[in-house]
Enzyme design. Structure first.
Site, short mmCIF file in Angstrom:
data_model
loop_
_atom_site.label_atom_id
_atom_site.label_comp_id
_atom_site.label_asym_id
_atom_site.label_seq_id
_atom_site.Cartn_x
_atom_site.Cartn_y
_atom_site.Cartn_z
N SER A 186 38.39 61.33 35.92
CA SER A 186 38.49 62.65 35.30
C SER A 186 37.70 62.78 34.00
O SER A 186 37.29 63.87 33.65
CB SER A 186 39.95 62.99 35.04
OG SER A 186 40.57 61.99 34.27
N HIS A 214 40.51 65.24 41.43
CA HIS A 214 39.29 65.99 41.10
C HIS A 214 38.33 66.06 42.28
O HIS A 214 37.23 66.59 42.12
CB HIS A 214 38.59 65.35 39.90
CG HIS A 214 39.29 65.64 38.62
ND1 HIS A 214 39.09 66.81 37.91
CD2 HIS A 214 40.23 64.95 37.94
CE1 HIS A 214 39.86 66.81 36.83
NE2 HIS A 214 40.57 65.69 36.83
N LYS A 245 43.91 72.10 40.42
CA LYS A 245 42.52 72.12 39.94
C LYS A 245 41.69 73.02 40.86
O LYS A 245 41.80 74.23 40.76
CB LYS A 245 42.01 70.70 39.81
CG LYS A 245 42.88 69.89 38.83
CD LYS A 245 42.38 68.51 38.57
CE LYS A 245 43.41 67.63 37.89
NZ LYS A 245 43.82 68.08 36.57
C1 LIG Z 1 42.81 62.01 38.02
C2 LIG Z 1 43.98 62.92 37.83
N1 LIG Z 1 45.10 62.70 38.53
C3 LIG Z 1 46.17 63.49 38.40
C4 LIG Z 1 46.18 64.56 37.53
C5 LIG Z 1 47.41 65.38 37.39
O1 LIG Z 1 47.30 66.56 38.12
P1 LIG Z 1 48.16 67.82 37.74
O2 LIG Z 1 47.42 68.56 36.67
O3 LIG Z 1 48.28 68.57 39.02
O4 LIG Z 1 49.48 67.33 37.26
C6 LIG Z 1 45.03 64.83 36.78
C7 LIG Z 1 45.04 66.00 35.86
O5 LIG Z 1 44.74 65.92 34.72
C8 LIG Z 1 43.92 64.00 36.93
O6 LIG Z 1 42.81 64.22 36.21
#
Ligand SMILES: Cc1ncc(COP(=O)(O)O)c(C=O)c1O
Length: 397
Positions: A186, A214, A245
């Site tokens: 991310s 992502h 997202k």
């Molecule tokens: C790699 C990754 N996994 C999981 C999440 C968590 O997702 P959510 O925003 O749906 O809680 C994020 C969000 O920032 C992320 O970047």
């Protein structure tokens, strides 16, 4: 009787905040004045928005809006319970069926967020006798889930499959092992070496888990994610995706075997102990899947914008790391410099969030840019011109 006076037991937090301020790292939340769009108003200023995860512009897509409004009319605003008591609605099951077909797995379970999906799953499937072998840049929700599981955590250097192999081969054959990686990282926008990780997992009988937060809606046919992009269907035991997202709404899910999903129904704590999604959120996600299937040209636009913007930043001489996705970091080193770059970009009409330690390593602070399908070429050229001006002014390029 008046309450006895006492010193604030949270005084130390104020001191911590003062330290952050002295380091130039204290932030206030920017406030979005209208909708989450490619060009939005934050804190009263109209800016080209390079900070959202709204890859496909679905937060404001008419089909999602209409389905959500219809669900409010037909089903109310809340589910009223956790899933395991009275909070499983037909619309929840419909979304899980659609997601399983989309991800080409036997079953899916939806969580309240991607964070809950990762943390709830890792902590449920492992115990203190097990080992988690994890990329050093995996998301915080994986790290928290690993800690909650009480399994031994072994971290390998970013994307280094040989290092992961050295860890795995030292472990007793009979010990349960989870090999886990983000699909797209991310903060850097680079991809996990999934075929090599899957081969390693197969060689040493590891459970293979990928967090595709992502990648869903971005990579693979119709946005099926990195598992589809690398054609490793059937080789990843646990796939996590997010609905927050590219899908434009909120939530996370785990895709895998029927028994994995049924086990999570019994043991994943966010599933058991936190209320399920309002029906409007679920209905919006269903509409998003329709859009992915019926309007794939949106994904093509995302990629064409990504290429244009990434090439532009590189041509200007910025350090954009090894990104292969719509996430492009502009790495500047010092945390305070990243925050200053972000602030000055904002003053000139571009919102790209500064990110510093502890989210990234101390010497790898950056502003992170994310283009979307809904940016116009004019938006992106404007942003590149501002990056060029501010980057030169601050001596970054
Ligand atoms: C790699 C990754 N996994 C999981 C999440 C968590 O997702 P959510 O925003 O749906 O809680 C994020 C969000 O920032 C992320 O970047």
């Amino acid at each position: 009787m008046s309450a006895p006076s006492r010193t604030d037991p949270l005084q130390y937090l104020t001191a911590e905040l003062d330290t952050l301020a002295a380091q130039g790292l204290r932030r206030s939340l920017r406030v979005l004045d209208d909708e989450q769009r490619a060009k939005s108003s934050f804190d009263g200023r109209s800016v080209v928005n390079l900070s959202s995860n709204n890859y496909l512009g679905l937060t404001t897509h008419p089909r999602l809006r209409e389905r959500a409004i219809a669900a409010v009319h037909d089903l109310g605003v809340g589910s009223g319970s956790v899933r395991t008591i009275a909070g499983t609605m037909a619309v929840h099951l419909e979304l899980e069926r659609r997601l399983a077909a989309f991800k080409k797995t036997e079953a899916v379970v939806v969580f309240q967020s991607g964070f809950a999906a990762n943390a709830g799953t890792v902590s449920a499937v492992l115990t203190r006798d097990d080992v988690i072998v994890s990329d050093e840049l995996n998301h915080a929700s994986i790290i928290d889930g690993a800690r909650l599981s009480r399994a031994t955590i072994k971290v390998f250097p970013h994307r280094d499959v040989d290092a992961a192999r050295r860890i795995v081969r030292e472990l007793p054959t009979g010990q349960r092992k989870l090999l886990i990686s983000d699909g797209v990282f991310s903060m850097d926008g680079d991809l996990a070496p999934l075929p090599a990780l899957c081969a390693l997992a197969e060689e040493y009988a590891c459970i293979m888990m990928v967090d595709d937060a992502h990648a869903s809606g971005v990579f693979g046919a119709n946005g099926r994610g990195t598992i589809d992009h690398f054609q490793v269907h059937g080789r990843v035991d646990i796939q996590v995706g997010t609905l927050s997202k590219a899908i434009g709404a909120l939530g996370g899910y785990v895709a895998g075997s029927r028994s994995l999903v049924e086990f999570l129904h019994h043991r994943a704590r966010p599933f058991l102990f936190s209320t399920s999604h309002p029906p409007a959120v679920t209905a919006a996600c269903l509409a998003a899947l329709d859009v992915l299937e019926q309007e794939p040209e949106i994904i093509e636009r995302l990629w064409s914008n990504t290429r244009f913007f990434k090439d532009g930043l590189r041509a200007l001489g910025f350090n954009t790391g090894a990104s292969e996705s719509p996430i492009t970091p502009v790495i500047v080193g010092e945390g305070a410099l990243a925050m200053r770059l972000s602030d000055e970009l904002f003053e000139e009409g571009v919102f790209a969030q500064g990110i510093a330690y502890p989210t990234v390593a101390r010497d790898k602070a950056r502003v992170r840019t994310i283009v979307t399908a809904t940016h116009t070429r004019e938006d992106l050229q404007f942003a590149l011109d501002v990056f060029a001006r501010v980057g030169r002014r601050l001596g970054i390029i």
